[in-house]
Design a protein around this motif. Structure first.
Motif, PDB file in Angstrom:
ATOM      1  N   GLY A  51       0.817  -1.199   0.000  1.00  0.00           N
ATOM      2  CA  GLY A  51       0.000   0.000   0.000  1.00  0.00           C
ATOM      3  C   GLY A  51       0.850   1.249   0.000  1.00  0.00           C
ATOM      4  O   GLY A  51       1.969   1.255   0.512  1.00  0.00           O
ATOM      5  N   TRP A  52       0.302   2.296  -0.581  1.00  0.00           N
ATOM      6  CA  TRP A  52       0.943   3.614  -0.580  1.00  0.00           C
ATOM      7  C   TRP A  52      -0.061   4.586   0.026  1.00  0.00           C
ATOM      8  O   TRP A  52      -1.167   4.750  -0.497  1.00  0.00           O
ATOM      9  CB  TRP A  52       1.314   4.029  -1.997  1.00  0.00           C
ATOM     10  N   LEU A  53       0.288   5.185   1.148  1.00  0.00           N
ATOM     11  CA  LEU A  53      -0.565   6.164   1.812  1.00  0.00           C
ATOM     12  C   LEU A  53      -0.325   7.523   1.184  1.00  0.00           C
ATOM     13  O   LEU A  53       0.813   7.974   1.072  1.00  0.00           O
ATOM     14  CB  LEU A  53      -0.265   6.192   3.308  1.00  0.00           C
ATOM     15  N   ALA A  54      -1.416   8.170   0.771  1.00  0.00           N
ATOM     16  CA  ALA A  54      -1.295   9.436   0.039  1.00  0.00           C
ATOM     17  C   ALA A  54      -2.385  10.410   0.460  1.00  0.00           C
ATOM     18  O   ALA A  54      -3.409  10.022   1.032  1.00  0.00           O
ATOM     19  CB  ALA A  54      -1.403   9.161  -1.466  1.00  0.00           C
ATOM     20  N   ASP A  55      -2.165  11.658   0.125  1.00  0.00           N
ATOM     21  CA  ASP A  55      -3.159  12.732   0.286  1.00  0.00           C
ATOM     22  C   ASP A  55      -3.706  12.843   1.702  1.00  0.00           C
ATOM     23  O   ASP A  55      -4.897  13.101   1.908  1.00  0.00           O
ATOM     24  CB  ASP A  55      -4.302  12.559  -0.721  1.00  0.00           C
ATOM     25  N   VAL A  56      -2.850  12.695   2.690  1.00  0.00           N
ATOM     26  CA  VAL A  56      -3.269  12.819   4.085  1.00  0.00           C
ATOM     27  C   VAL A  56      -3.389  14.302   4.417  1.00  0.00           C
ATOM     28  O   VAL A  56      -2.429  15.063   4.265  1.00  0.00           O
ATOM     29  CB  VAL A  56      -2.254  12.146   5.031  1.00  0.00           C
ATOM     30  N   ILE A  57      -4.583  14.707   4.869  1.00  0.00           N
ATOM     31  CA  ILE A  57      -4.783  16.119   5.198  1.00  0.00           C
ATOM     32  C   ILE A  57      -5.829  16.267   6.293  1.00  0.00           C
ATOM     33  O   ILE A  57      -6.803  15.518   6.343  1.00  0.00           O
ATOM     34  CB  ILE A  57      -5.157  16.952   3.950  1.00  0.00           C
ATOM     35  N   VAL A  58      -5.586  17.225   7.169  1.00  0.00           N
ATOM     36  CA  VAL A  58      -6.519  17.600   8.229  1.00  0.00           C
ATOM     37  C   VAL A  58      -6.906  19.053   7.990  1.00  0.00           C
ATOM     38  O   VAL A  58      -6.051  19.878   7.632  1.00  0.00           O
ATOM     39  CB  VAL A  58      -5.872  17.439   9.626  1.00  0.00           C
ATOM     40  N   ASP A  59      -8.173  19.362   8.171  1.00  0.00           N
ATOM     41  CA  ASP A  59      -8.654  20.740   8.027  1.00  0.00           C
ATOM     42  C   ASP A  59      -7.744  21.674   8.828  1.00  0.00           C
ATOM     43  O   ASP A  59      -7.520  21.445  10.020  1.00  0.00           O
ATOM     44  CB  ASP A  59     -10.090  20.818   8.551  1.00  0.00           C
ATOM     45  N   PRO A  60      -7.180  22.698   8.197  1.00  0.00           N
ATOM     46  CA  PRO A  60      -6.262  23.595   8.910  1.00  0.00           C
ATOM     47  C   PRO A  60      -6.873  24.210  10.175  1.00  0.00           C
ATOM     48  O   PRO A  60      -6.154  24.473  11.139  1.00  0.00           O
ATOM     49  CB  PRO A  60      -5.947  24.687   7.885  1.00  0.00           C
ATOM     50  N   ASP A  61      -8.183  24.409  10.188  1.00  0.00           N
ATOM     51  CA  ASP A  61      -8.844  24.984  11.362  1.00  0.00           C
ATOM     52  C   ASP A  61      -8.984  23.986  12.505  1.00  0.00           C
ATOM     53  O   ASP A  61      -9.358  24.372  13.611  1.00  0.00           O
ATOM     54  CB  ASP A  61     -10.231  25.515  10.993  1.00  0.00           C
ATOM     55  N   ARG A  62      -8.695  22.710  12.254  1.00  0.00           N
ATOM     56  CA  ARG A  62      -8.873  21.665  13.265  1.00  0.00           C
ATOM     57  C   ARG A  62      -7.551  20.999  13.654  1.00  0.00           C
ATOM     58  O   ARG A  62      -7.554  20.049  14.429  1.00  0.00           O
ATOM     59  CB  ARG A  62      -9.830  20.591  12.752  1.00  0.00           C
TER      60      ARG A  62
END
Length: 136
Positions: free
Chosen positions: A69-80
């Motif tokens: 597997g390749w983990l990609a596009d990990v993002i958390v809302d900047p406000d959180r």
């Protein structure tokens, strides 16, 4: 930390939110088209963290479902950010990787080494064993 919930249910994903976060708030997908993001999501196992019905984090795992597997596009809302959402997201993803029995899962990051190290990722060693082909 609020009442956050991890989910791997692709039907819960807010495609518009995912696209906006990645195309506006990431260094790796800035300007990526919605069509391209939707295609990437369709070819991946996608995960989210939700505050009720509102999506606050996203990641996708590109995998054969058996060995890699390749983990990609990990993002958390900047406000959180800073509320433990990234940890919750990775806890759920690692549980899925373990459930699938993947022998290897990789990722690339410029700035979140500490977060990933807490979840078992480590630098590739020896680097000479791995090759990459990328588009410029």
């Amino acid at each position: 930390m609020g009442e956050y919930e991890f989910s791997g249910d692709a039907a819960r994903l807010d495609g518009a939110w995912v696209h906006r976060m990645l195309s506006e708030h990431s260094y790796w997908a800035r300007g990526r088209s919605r069509e391209l993001q939707d295609a990437a999501n369709a070819g991946s196992r996608c995960f989210g963290v939700y505050d009720g019905e509102r999506q606050v984090a996203f990641a996708r795992l590109v995998t054969d479902g058996a060995t890699f597997g390749w983990l990609a596009d990990v993002i958390v809302d900047p406000d959180r950010r800073g509320e433990g959402i990234g940890k919750l997201l990775l806890d759920g993803i690692v549980a899925e990787i373990d459930r699938l029995g993947l022998r290897r899962a990789v990722l690339k990051t410029d700035d979140a080494h500490t977060l990933y190290a807490r979840h078992g990722w480590e630098p590739v060693t020896p680097p000479g064993d791995w090759l990459v082909r990328g588009r410029r």
